[in-house]
Design an enzyme around this catalytic site. Structure first.
Site, PDB file in Angstrom:
ATOM      1  N   GLN A  30      15.532   2.675  20.318  1.00 42.07           N
ATOM      2  CA  GLN A  30      16.091   1.232  19.978  1.00 42.07           C
ATOM      3  C   GLN A  30      14.702   0.476  19.169  1.00 42.07           C
ATOM      4  O   GLN A  30      15.013  -0.247  18.300  1.00 42.07           O
ATOM      5  CB  GLN A  30      16.465   0.657  21.230  1.00 42.07           C
ATOM      6  CG  GLN A  30      16.895  -0.769  21.171  1.00 42.07           C
ATOM      7  CD  GLN A  30      18.254  -0.813  20.258  1.00 42.07           C
ATOM      8  OE1 GLN A  30      19.096   0.058  20.888  1.00 42.07           O
ATOM      9  NE2 GLN A  30      18.186  -1.376  19.281  1.00 42.07           N
ATOM     10  N   ARG A  40      19.714   2.375  14.265  1.00 42.45           N
ATOM     11  CA  ARG A  40      19.543   3.357  15.258  1.00 42.45           C
ATOM     12  C   ARG A  40      19.717   4.450  14.353  1.00 42.45           C
ATOM     13  O   ARG A  40      18.895   5.538  14.174  1.00 42.45           O
ATOM     14  CB  ARG A  40      20.611   3.483  16.118  1.00 42.45           C
ATOM     15  CG  ARG A  40      20.461   2.203  17.192  1.00 42.45           C
ATOM     16  CD  ARG A  40      19.005   2.311  18.159  1.00 42.45           C
ATOM     17  NE  ARG A  40      19.266   3.296  18.898  1.00 42.45           N
ATOM     18  CZ  ARG A  40      19.610   3.711  19.970  1.00 42.45           C
ATOM     19  NH1 ARG A  40      20.272   2.633  20.584  1.00 42.45           N
ATOM     20  NH2 ARG A  40      19.539   4.764  20.639  1.00 42.45           N
ATOM     21  N   ASP A  88      18.748  -9.024  26.381  1.00 42.51           N
ATOM     22  CA  ASP A  88      19.337  -7.876  26.703  1.00 42.51           C
ATOM     23  C   ASP A  88      20.285  -8.098  28.186  1.00 42.51           C
ATOM     24  O   ASP A  88      20.380  -9.319  28.567  1.00 42.51           O
ATOM     25  CB  ASP A  88      18.417  -6.661  27.105  1.00 42.51           C
ATOM     26  CG  ASP A  88      19.277  -5.241  27.065  1.00 42.51           C
ATOM     27  OD1 ASP A  88      20.281  -5.192  26.976  1.00 42.51           O
ATOM     28  OD2 ASP A  88      18.546  -4.469  27.706  1.00 42.51           O
TER      29      ASP A  88
HETATM   30  N1  NVA Z   1      18.427  -2.208  29.108  1.00 44.03           N
HETATM   31  C1  NVA Z   1      19.973  -1.619  28.840  1.00 44.03           C
HETATM   32  C2  NVA Z   1      19.843  -1.304  27.325  1.00 44.03           C
HETATM   33  C3  NVA Z   1      21.244  -0.490  27.007  1.00 44.03           C
HETATM   34  C4  NVA Z   1      21.139  -0.007  25.893  1.00 44.03           C
HETATM   35  C5  NVA Z   1      20.238  -0.792  29.981  1.00 44.03           C
HETATM   36  O1  NVA Z   1      19.273  -0.068  30.458  1.00 44.03           O
HETATM   37  O2  NVA Z   1      21.363  -0.551  30.412  1.00 44.03           O
HETATM   38  N1   CP Z   2      21.517   0.250  22.436  1.00 46.11           N
HETATM   39  C1   CP Z   2      21.860   1.434  22.901  1.00 46.11           C
HETATM   40  O1   CP Z   2      21.063   2.152  23.263  1.00 46.11           O
HETATM   41  O2   CP Z   2      23.343   1.433  23.008  1.00 46.11           O
HETATM   42  P1   CP Z   2      24.086   2.764  23.716  1.00 46.11           P
HETATM   43  O3   CP Z   2      23.795   2.526  25.107  1.00 46.11           O
HETATM   44  O4   CP Z   2      25.742   2.403  23.359  1.00 46.11           O
HETATM   45  O5   CP Z   2      23.517   3.875  23.146  1.00 46.11           O
END
Ligand code: NVA
Ligand code: CP
Length: 300
Positions: A131, A285, A219
């Site tokens: 990411q 990505r 986030d």
């Molecule tokens: N911090 C989030 C990122 C998702 C791509 C998670 O770990 O759920």
């Molecule tokens: N940002 C990201 O990793 O998204 P996903 O959880 O959809 O893969």
């Protein structure tokens, strides 16, 4: 040496920039061979859900001439007690690389220790390096070199925040994080970055973190696997709103790894507003991971 892509702290800036450039060459259709991964197969193990990681790796492998095998949470014998080490040994006999999304970073390390093919970190509870590679690509496409810039985080000190801290130490930008006192970033990662001379500021004040920033990031309040914790009460003050963005530079960028929870960590006005580059970020990505795959599989 097997070329694993586990965490940014295992690399130097030059190597990471090489991967980004490779990804940008594919994005710009400048690659000499558009199908360099012909006949190569990537296995993807998902112990948590995914939209972007799943689709961008699958599309990326196929666009480069390769293919994928997707293994969901209930598809393998991992869930029935086969060890990570044995899974690594077996998958290495079938495929050319393995990507894993899991909770415990120790599982990622164990997979890499026993795999004879490259292992890629597709997110753990501690980090999300694919990411942040895409995020750096996005910031630089819009605003030029990230070195010397100010990047602000407002929210949970989670896996994405931790990886931004690692990136700050490697790419030479200032990282300011506003996190609730009870949801700070990983202490070991902070210590590692500070020991390398990184400019990291940790505060509980979002406006102070965002003041004059070139990019503002947040986030989800609740990362995957942390659903049982009641975090809303602590994170509400860290929401990225139009009034918080007003503290940043007038041309500041807004980034979010997605999925977003509109009306929670970010308002519609910000994510749909002039600051937002989240769709470019999601697209990148695909491109950044092509560079990572090429480094893992081709060594360049
Ligand atoms: N911090 C989030 C990122 C998702 C791509 C998670 O770990 O759920
Ligand atoms: N940002 C990201 O990793 O998204 P996903 O959880 O959809 O893969």
């Amino acid at each position: 040496m097997t070329r694993h892509f586990l965490n940014l702290d295992r690399f130097d800036e030059i190597t990471l920039r090489h991967m980004l450039k490779r990804g940008l060459d594919f994005k710009g259709k400048r690659a000499a061979d558009p199908l360099p991964l012909r006949g190569r197969i990537l296995a993807m193990i998902f112990e948590k859900p995914s939209t972007r990681t799943r689709v961008s790796f699958e599309a990326g492998m196929k666009q480069l001439g390769g293919d994928v095998v997707v293994l969901g949470q209930h598809d393998t014998q991992l869930g029935r007690g086969e060890t990570v080490a044995d899974t690594a040994r077996v998958l290495s006999r079938y495929v050319d690389a393995i990507m894993i999304r899991t909770n415990d970073p120790a599982k990622l390390d164990e997979l890499a220790a026993y795999a004879s093919v490259p292992v890629i970190n597709g997110l753990t509870d501690t980090t999300h390096p694919c990411q942040i590679m895409a995020d750096i690509m996005t910031v630089e496409e819009h605003r030029g070199p990230i070195g010397g810039k100010v990047v602000a985080w407002s929210g949970d000190g989670n896996n994405v925040a931790n990886t931004w801290i690692q990136a700050a130490a490697l790419f030479g930008f200032e990282m300011r994080l506003a996190c609730p006192a009870n949801l700070p970033p990983d202490a070991d990662i902070m210590a590692w970055a500070l020991a390398r001379g990184a400019k990291i500021v940790l505060t509980e004040d979002p406006a102070a973190a965002v003041k004059g920033a070139d990019a503002v990031i947040t986030d989800a309040w609740v990362s995957m696997g942390f659903e049982s914790e009641n975090r809303q009460q602590f994170l509400e003050p860290y929401a990225v709103t139009e009034s918080l963005m007003a503290h940043a530079k007038p041309d500041a960028l807004f980034l979010h790894c997605l999925p977003a929870h509109r009306g929670e960590e970010v308002t519609d006005g910000v994510i749909d507003g002039p600051w937002s580059v989240v769709w470019d970020e999601a697209e990148n990505r695909l491109h950044a991971q092509k560079g990572i795959l090429m480094w893992c599989l081709e060594g360049n």
